[in-house]
Scaffold this motif. Structure first.
Motif, PDB file in Angstrom:
ATOM      1  N   VAL A   6       2.017  -1.222   7.567  1.00 24.47           N
ATOM      2  CA  VAL A   6       3.190  -0.654   6.919  1.00 24.47           C
ATOM      3  C   VAL A   6       4.444  -1.518   7.103  1.00 24.47           C
ATOM      4  O   VAL A   6       5.191  -1.731   6.138  1.00 24.47           O
ATOM      5  CB  VAL A   6       3.434   0.787   7.406  1.00 24.47           C
ATOM      6  N   SER A  16       7.792   5.182   3.000  1.00 28.36           N
ATOM      7  CA  SER A  16       6.400   5.338   3.413  1.00 28.36           C
ATOM      8  C   SER A  16       6.203   6.723   4.017  1.00 28.36           C
ATOM      9  O   SER A  16       7.141   7.319   4.558  1.00 28.36           O
ATOM     10  CB  SER A  16       6.004   4.255   4.425  1.00 28.36           C
ATOM     11  N   HIS A 196      -1.355   5.504   5.560  1.00 28.95           N
ATOM     12  CA  HIS A 196      -0.006   5.683   5.014  1.00 28.95           C
ATOM     13  C   HIS A 196       0.035   5.250   3.554  1.00 28.95           C
ATOM     14  O   HIS A 196      -0.720   4.377   3.129  1.00 28.95           O
ATOM     15  CB  HIS A 196       1.008   4.843   5.796  1.00 28.95           C
ATOM     16  N   VAL A 198       2.813   3.654   0.831  1.00 29.29           N
ATOM     17  CA  VAL A 198       4.107   2.979   0.749  1.00 29.29           C
ATOM     18  C   VAL A 198       4.507   2.905  -0.711  1.00 29.29           C
ATOM     19  O   VAL A 198       3.742   2.402  -1.551  1.00 29.29           O
ATOM     20  CB  VAL A 198       4.044   1.562   1.349  1.00 29.29           C
TER      21      VAL A 198
END
Length: 208
Positions: A6, A16, A196, A198
């Protein structure tokens, strides 16, 4: 993407957030028996029993191979899409249905193993695609008919046994298997890995 990646996309107007984790099984064994030995006694015994019953069932045809061309990709797509619809598609899942045209090319690849389970009359009961890589092998698709539709119990666990068999025999580092049924996968030795999303402004990725 994984949490460690990330920061590489940090920047102005970017955002994010965490998603449901994915399941990952690290390869720590020289044989599949080593993996089985680490499971609970109940789970280990059940998987071995399921495998014996499936192998001995004369009404069930099990085939697996790399770069297969013997399966109707539209039949396979219909099974996958019906399976997803039956389980319910999460609100955050923006994927379209799987297209037969995509699978026609995908399952022909020499790094994709297609596993199929068919009834004696030829009906496709379940299928799995395994995408291979020298480090991380991906259990890409799993779909099965429900017992109410004529499906069979416990093909899911037989599929995982075969995936782990490839993981250890080929010496891959890990097997990933997506974000669903995390409790069941935990009983098979998988651990959760944080994911995650983004969001990046279009100009930053060359889109106008």
């Amino acid at each position: 993407m994984y949490a460690d990646d990330v920061p590489a996309l940090a920047g102005p107007l970017r955002r994010s957030w965490s998603n449901d984790p994915t399941a990952v099984l690290r390869n720590e064994w020289p044989t599949e028996d080593g993996w089985l030995a680490g499971l609970s006694r109940e789970r280990r015994t059940a998987i071995r029993r399921y495998a014996r019953k499936i192998a001995a069932d004369p009404t069930l045809e099990v085939r697996e191979g790399w770069g297969r061309t013997d399966v109707d990709p539209h039949e396979l797509a219909a099974l996958i899409n019906r399976h997803r619809a039956r389980l319910g598609i999460p609100r955050t899942d923006r994927r379209t249905g799987v297209a037969g045209a995509f699978l026609a090319e995908f399952v022909r690849r020499d790094d994709v193993r297609l596993l199929t389970y068919r009834a004696a009359d030829g009906a496709l009961l379940a299928a799995n695609t395994l995408l291979d890589h020298p480090s991380s092998t991906v259990l890409q698709h799993w779909a099965a008919r429900s017992p109410a539709e004529g499906g069979r119990h416990n093909l899911y666990f037989d599929c995982y046994l075969r995936c782990v068999r490839h993981l250890v025999s080929a010496g891959r580092e890990e097997l990933t298997s997506g974000r669903g049924l995390m409790a069941v996968k935990a009983s098979l030795g998988f651990r959760a890995r944080e994911l995650h999303t983004v969001a990046v402004p279009a100009p930053a990725v060359g889109v106008r």
